[in-house]
Enzyme design. Structure first.
Site, PDB file in Angstrom:
ATOM      1  N   GLU A 114      14.635 -44.535 -24.531  1.00  0.00           N
ATOM      2  CA  GLU A 114      13.694 -44.513 -23.398  1.00  0.00           C
ATOM      3  C   GLU A 114      13.350 -43.076 -23.058  1.00  0.00           C
ATOM      4  O   GLU A 114      14.209 -42.203 -23.136  1.00  0.00           O
ATOM      5  CB  GLU A 114      14.361 -45.123 -22.143  1.00  0.00           C
ATOM      6  CG  GLU A 114      14.942 -46.491 -22.368  1.00  0.00           C
ATOM      7  CD  GLU A 114      15.753 -46.979 -21.156  1.00  0.00           C
ATOM      8  OE1 GLU A 114      15.800 -46.276 -20.126  1.00  0.00           O
ATOM      9  OE2 GLU A 114      16.332 -48.066 -21.256  1.00  0.00           O
ATOM     10  N   LYS A 116      13.134 -39.892 -20.895  1.00  0.00           N
ATOM     11  CA  LYS A 116      13.879 -39.472 -19.702  1.00  0.00           C
ATOM     12  C   LYS A 116      12.850 -38.927 -18.714  1.00  0.00           C
ATOM     13  O   LYS A 116      12.287 -37.844 -18.910  1.00  0.00           O
ATOM     14  CB  LYS A 116      14.921 -38.411 -20.050  1.00  0.00           C
ATOM     15  CG  LYS A 116      15.798 -38.083 -18.853  1.00  0.00           C
ATOM     16  CD  LYS A 116      17.001 -37.270 -19.271  1.00  0.00           C
ATOM     17  CE  LYS A 116      18.007 -37.138 -18.151  1.00  0.00           C
ATOM     18  NZ  LYS A 116      17.503 -36.469 -16.972  1.00  0.00           N
ATOM     19  N   ASP A 118      11.049 -37.417 -15.490  1.00  0.00           N
ATOM     20  CA  ASP A 118      11.432 -36.271 -14.681  1.00  0.00           C
ATOM     21  C   ASP A 118      11.039 -36.498 -13.225  1.00  0.00           C
ATOM     22  O   ASP A 118      10.027 -36.015 -12.746  1.00  0.00           O
ATOM     23  CB  ASP A 118      10.750 -35.017 -15.250  1.00  0.00           C
ATOM     24  CG  ASP A 118      11.525 -33.770 -14.902  1.00  0.00           C
ATOM     25  OD1 ASP A 118      12.607 -33.897 -14.308  1.00  0.00           O
ATOM     26  OD2 ASP A 118      11.035 -32.670 -15.215  1.00  0.00           O
ATOM     27  N   TYR A 226      14.672 -48.663 -15.111  1.00  0.00           N
ATOM     28  CA  TYR A 226      15.373 -48.508 -16.386  1.00  0.00           C
ATOM     29  C   TYR A 226      16.778 -49.124 -16.393  1.00  0.00           C
ATOM     30  O   TYR A 226      17.482 -49.024 -17.383  1.00  0.00           O
ATOM     31  CB  TYR A 226      15.439 -47.045 -16.808  1.00  0.00           C
ATOM     32  CG  TYR A 226      15.966 -46.078 -15.758  1.00  0.00           C
ATOM     33  CD1 TYR A 226      17.264 -46.179 -15.264  1.00  0.00           C
ATOM     34  CD2 TYR A 226      15.153 -45.057 -15.275  1.00  0.00           C
ATOM     35  CE1 TYR A 226      17.737 -45.306 -14.313  1.00  0.00           C
ATOM     36  CE2 TYR A 226      15.619 -44.167 -14.322  1.00  0.00           C
ATOM     37  CZ  TYR A 226      16.915 -44.299 -13.838  1.00  0.00           C
ATOM     38  OH  TYR A 226      17.386 -43.435 -12.893  1.00  0.00           O
ATOM     39  N   LYS A 315      18.041 -33.861 -24.440  1.00  0.00           N
ATOM     40  CA  LYS A 315      17.064 -33.079 -23.676  1.00  0.00           C
ATOM     41  C   LYS A 315      16.105 -32.315 -24.592  1.00  0.00           C
ATOM     42  O   LYS A 315      16.507 -31.789 -25.618  1.00  0.00           O
ATOM     43  CB  LYS A 315      17.793 -32.066 -22.778  1.00  0.00           C
ATOM     44  CG  LYS A 315      18.703 -32.706 -21.744  1.00  0.00           C
ATOM     45  CD  LYS A 315      17.938 -33.307 -20.591  1.00  0.00           C
ATOM     46  CE  LYS A 315      17.491 -32.294 -19.602  1.00  0.00           C
ATOM     47  NZ  LYS A 315      18.363 -32.007 -18.502  1.00  0.00           N
ATOM     48  N   CYS A 409     -12.195   1.047 -21.467  1.00  0.00           N
ATOM     49  CA  CYS A 409     -11.420   0.355 -22.504  1.00  0.00           C
ATOM     50  C   CYS A 409     -10.103   1.092 -22.756  1.00  0.00           C
ATOM     51  O   CYS A 409     -10.106   2.315 -22.927  1.00  0.00           O
ATOM     52  CB  CYS A 409     -12.244   0.292 -23.781  1.00  0.00           C
ATOM     53  SG  CYS A 409     -11.311  -0.295 -25.195  1.00  0.00           S
ATOM     54  N   CYS A 412     -10.598   2.708 -26.558  1.00  0.00           N
ATOM     55  CA  CYS A 412     -11.599   3.712 -26.937  1.00  0.00           C
ATOM     56  C   CYS A 412     -12.222   4.403 -25.729  1.00  0.00           C
ATOM     57  O   CYS A 412     -13.093   5.251 -25.885  1.00  0.00           O
ATOM     58  CB  CYS A 412     -12.688   3.080 -27.789  1.00  0.00           C
ATOM     59  SG  CYS A 412     -13.797   2.026 -26.840  1.00  0.00           S
ATOM     60  N   CYS A 427     -15.355  -4.545 -23.545  1.00  0.00           N
ATOM     61  CA  CYS A 427     -15.488  -3.133 -23.887  1.00  0.00           C
ATOM     62  C   CYS A 427     -16.866  -2.974 -24.518  1.00  0.00           C
ATOM     63  O   CYS A 427     -17.263  -3.774 -25.360  1.00  0.00           O
ATOM     64  CB  CYS A 427     -14.401  -2.763 -24.888  1.00  0.00           C
ATOM     65  SG  CYS A 427     -14.778  -1.291 -25.823  1.00  0.00           S
ATOM     66  N   CYS A 433     -15.045   1.152 -31.177  1.00  0.00           N
ATOM     67  CA  CYS A 433     -13.717   0.897 -30.615  1.00  0.00           C
ATOM     68  C   CYS A 433     -12.753   0.478 -31.731  1.00  0.00           C
ATOM     69  O   CYS A 433     -12.997  -0.488 -32.452  1.00  0.00           O
ATOM     70  CB  CYS A 433     -13.817  -0.210 -29.565  1.00  0.00           C
ATOM     71  SG  CYS A 433     -12.225  -0.696 -28.909  1.00  0.00           S
TER      72      CYS A 433
HETATM   73  S1  IVH Z   1      19.912 -44.259 -16.970  1.00  0.00           S
HETATM   74  C1  IVH Z   1      23.672 -45.474 -16.414  1.00  0.00           C
HETATM   75  N1  IVH Z   1      17.476 -43.984 -17.920  1.00  0.00           N
HETATM   76  O1  IVH Z   1      18.314 -39.072 -15.419  1.00  0.00           O
HETATM   77  C2  IVH Z   1      22.914 -44.224 -16.420  1.00  0.00           C
HETATM   78  N2  IVH Z   1      18.259 -42.399 -16.338  1.00  0.00           N
HETATM   79  O2  IVH Z   1      20.593 -37.307 -15.814  1.00  0.00           O
HETATM   80  C3  IVH Z   1      21.947 -44.126 -15.325  1.00  0.00           C
HETATM   81  N3  IVH Z   1      16.617 -40.696 -15.738  1.00  0.00           N
HETATM   82  O3  IVH Z   1      19.999 -39.918 -12.490  1.00  0.00           O
HETATM   83  C4  IVH Z   1      20.729 -43.429 -15.662  1.00  0.00           C
HETATM   84  N4  IVH Z   1      14.992 -41.439 -17.011  1.00  0.00           N
HETATM   85  O4  IVH Z   1      17.435 -40.073 -12.491  1.00  0.00           O
HETATM   86  C5  IVH Z   1      18.417 -43.477 -17.106  1.00  0.00           C
HETATM   87  N5  IVH Z   1      15.335 -43.887 -18.818  1.00  0.00           N
HETATM   88  C6  IVH Z   1      16.274 -43.385 -17.997  1.00  0.00           C
HETATM   89  C7  IVH Z   1      16.050 -42.249 -17.206  1.00  0.00           C
HETATM   90  C8  IVH Z   1      17.084 -41.784 -16.385  1.00  0.00           C
HETATM   91  C9  IVH Z   1      15.353 -40.527 -16.126  1.00  0.00           C
HETATM   92  C10 IVH Z   1      17.325 -39.818 -14.777  1.00  0.00           C
HETATM   93  C11 IVH Z   1      18.016 -40.553 -13.668  1.00  0.00           C
HETATM   94  C12 IVH Z   1      19.445 -40.128 -13.737  1.00  0.00           C
HETATM   95  C13 IVH Z   1      19.348 -38.850 -14.505  1.00  0.00           C
HETATM   96  C14 IVH Z   1      20.650 -38.553 -15.225  1.00  0.00           C
END
Ligand code: IVH
Length: 676
Positions: A114, A116, A118, A226, A315, A409, A412, A427, A433
């Site tokens: 999945e 991650k 932000d 998630y 990451k 410039c 030159c 320039c 130049c």
């Molecule tokens: S699972 C059981 N899935 O990342 C683990 N977290 O560094 C619970 N986050 O606090 C988190 N996308 O805020 C999970 N697809 C994803 C996520 C995710 C972002 C964040 C979440 C968590 C943090 C952990």
């Protein structure tokens, strides 16, 4: 029997829930907005005349609560965990190995991969399908009660769809702000003179932590679920993947990129795929999360401190980091454009150490109000040149002087001019130049132009600095002796370069025109000019009015072309090139003679794979010389695919689209039969 008011009201609510799910979650509305509004107003009217029928999960009850004075605390019945991180493939392999060892298996593990997201984690509790409360993660055990604010998010159902949900269901997910939502929010803040947010995550957190839900309601917040927390009075599926599918059927938003993969290899392939897609996603992600798919296996693996042993975050290298502007320098380009460049205290961003970033032009500096000494956010995404996103909000502790464009410039000393309506300062030294001379020669020698092997940027600068060359024509006067006397240049390299120069003397017209470095004349325009006029002399003599008739050429480009050929100096360089032995290959005018017309005239070709007797570039030149167009990717507009050995995806695509495929010998035969 006509429906009671209660039934009518419940029916309206069901319709509104259904349509709002289609609109906000599935992004696929099936009624016009006006129809939705009509249903909504009808419900409002009923609720006004029958206040006793108003319920907490009515679609009309999203906003309306009064501002809070502080957030209450909510204790999570099940803690909200965090994730351990890995930063490369090796660490991921080690994680996968740990999982296998603990499970005492040598079989490949199935993971769900999945993005991650932000943003910030949230837990939303539904009791009998109705949203009861929502809490932030806080320290994992206790969070803040942000129910009022979460309720204002249109993609969060106040009541779950269907009826298959457990009696108590806590869903966990990430609240975030899309890139577009973030930019429009910041644009508005700027206009209103309000504080801007540094990034989408801060904007999401700031919006969710508003005490007044009316403010949150105006913020473009999104949610992807998630995971689940507490589940009571009902069962969910037995795998992470299926649970997410179930949540989707309850009307909860799930990220579309979620997929299941096999083993560490599957995880890494997904990582690569998503890294490429990252910039095109509508929201920021900072990595990938891999989770063991089988819940039974998750349970066997358990936790260490606050992180599960069955999941890991992989990451991405951060694309944005904070650095400090040490100085601003000005660089002079081929056309004299002066670009301000920020010198930064070195910072590791996007996988490399960055110490320079382009500031583009003065308008950009003013717009972002950047000054020397400022703390700035540096961004490097993909192969893009690093740039300054913005000054770190509120970081300027004392007044700093503004950055100004130079009046002369830096190379030159000629006067710098700022043309009205153009952001770029230039320039005025032209080829007087040194910087412009060097850039013009680099351009001439570059791969897409004359393509002189062994003549890199550094060498050109060295040759110009030592006054060994002034123009591209001077390159052809360089001898092995002179070249091998240069620093870091051996005899063999010098000989190779002289040979490469010798071999570069018969360019096709399009490349030669491109190599001249006429402002705004890129590869395509050069090709169009060559195909239209066939000879350099004809291009040189073309008038403004004639030029604007050529495909892709507008008044600005036409003016640049006319100006270029009016300048004595440019004509001299062309003369010198010709005296040095350059023979531009004329585009044969095959179109006029029916019998001699090349099969390739006016056709679009793509070349792929390795050809038996010539390089792809050589084949390309031959084709261009008979009036063909050679492009990089196969589409329905492609007439022929010239395919050699080990032709890959382009061949597959051509076959799929029914594009005719020819080999080198066919090309050669057609060229010799039908050429004059
Ligand atoms: S699972 C059981 N899935 O990342 C683990 N977290 O560094 C619970 N986050 O606090 C988190 N996308 O805020 C999970 N697809 C994803 C996520 C995710 C972002 C964040 C979440 C968590 C943090 C952990």
């Amino acid at each position: 029997m006509s429906a009671t008011i209660e039934e009518k009201v419940e029916n309206l609510r069901d319709q509104l829930r259904y349509h709002s799910h289609r609109y906000y979650v599935l992004d696929d509305p099936d009624i016009p907005d006006a129809e939705y509004d009509r249903l909504y107003i009808e419900l409002l009217a009923y609720e006004k005349s029958h206040p006793e029928l108003v319920v907490i999960d009515s679609p009309t009850q999203r906003v309306g609560s009064k501002p809070l004075t502080a957030f209450d605390q909510i204790q999570h019945q099940k803690p909200m965990l965090s994730l351990d991180n890995v930063f490369n493939g090796e660490e991921l392999q080690a994680f996968n190995q740990r999982v296998k060892t603990r499970l005492k298996t040598s079989d490949e593990i199935e993971y769900v991969a999945e993005p991650k997201l932000d943003g910030l984690a949230i837990s939303i509790r539904y009791v009998e399908g109705v949203l009861i409360y929502a809490a932030t993660r806080g320290d994992g055990s206790t969070g803040e009660d942000v129910t009022q604010n979460i309720r204002t998010m249109q993609s969060v159902p106040l009541r779950l769809l269907g009826s298959d949900y457990p009696e108590i269901l806590e869903v966990r997910g990430e609240v975030f702000m899309s890139k577009a939502g973030f930019s429009s929010l910041n644009e508005k803040a700027k206009k209103d003179g309000a504080k801007e947010f540094a990034n989408p995550r801060n904007a999401a957190a700031g919006s969710l932590r508003q005490l007044d839900p009316n403010i949150t309601a105006q913020r473009p917040l999104s949610l992807y679920c998630y995971a689940v927390g507490v589940v009571e009075g009902g069962k969910l599926a037995t795998t992470q993947y299926e649970i997410l599918q179930q949540l989707k059927t309850f009307g909860l938003p799930i990220c579309k990129e979620v997929t299941s993969v096999l083993g560490a290899e599957g995880c890494l392939a997904y990582y690569e795929e998503l890294s490429k897609k990252r910039d095109d996603l509508s929201y920021d992600i900072d990595g990938i999360v891999y989770k063991v798919n089988e819940i039974a296996l998750q349970d066997r693996l358990g936790f260490v401190s606050r992180a599960p042993r069955w999941a890991i975050a992989h990451k991405f290298p951060a694309q944005e980091e904070i650095s400090k502007i040490l100085e601003v320098d000005f660089q002079v380009g081929r056309t004299g454009a002066i670009t301000p460049v920020a010198r930064l205290s070195p910072v590791f961003v996007g996988g490399v150490t960055v110490s320079n970033a382009t500031l583009h032009n003065m308008d950009e500096i003013r717009r972002k109000d950047i000054r020397v000494g400022d703390q700035v956010i540096v961004r490097r995404a993909g192969d893009v040149i690093p740039e300054i996103v913005r000054v770190v909000p509120n970081s300027r502790k004392s007044e700093l002087p503004e950055i100004n464009m130079l009046s002369n410039c830096p190379v030159c000393d000629s006067v710098v001019e700022q043309v009205d309506g153009e952001a770029v300062a230039r320039c005025t030294g032209g080829l007087f130049c040194r910087a412009q001379r060097a850039e013009a020669i680099k351009h001439y020698a570059s791969r897409k132009a004359i393509d002189i092997d062994g003549l890199g940027d550094k060498l050109v600068e060295q040759l110009v600095d030592e006054n060994l060359i002034n123009t591209s024509a001077d390159l052809y006067g360089l001898s092995v002796e002179v070249l091998s006397s240069l620093d870091r240049m051996g005899k063999k390299s010098a000989e190779n370069l002289v040979e490469a120069l010798e071999n570069s003397k018969s360019p096709v017209l399009a490349k030669f025109v491109y190599a001249l470095g006429i402002r705004e004349v890129g590869e395509t325009t050069a090709l169009n000019l060559a195909n239209e006029y066939k000879t350099l002399a004809a291009i040189k003599n073309a008038s403004f009015d004639q030029l604007i008739e050529v495909q892709d050429i507008g008044p600005i480009v036409a003016r640049h072309i006319v100006n270029f050929f009016q300048q004595e100096h440019n004509l001299e360089v062309i003369e010198q090139l010709i005296s040095a032995g350059i023979k531009v290959q004329v585009v044969k005018d095959l179109a006029r003679d029916e019998h001699s017309m090349s099969e390739f005239f006016g056709k679009t070709l793509v070349i792929t794979g390795s050809l038996p007797t010539m390089s792809r570039d050589e084949a390309k030149e031959k084709l261009l010389a008979v009036g063909a167009k050679v492009t990089g990717s196969v589409s329905t507009k492609t007439d022929y695919l010239l395919a050699g050995d080990k032709a890959g995806s382009k061949l597959t695509k051509a076959e799929k689209l029914g594009v005719r495929i020819i080999d080198e010998s066919t090309m050669v035969a057609w060229l010799s039969n039908k050429e004059i």
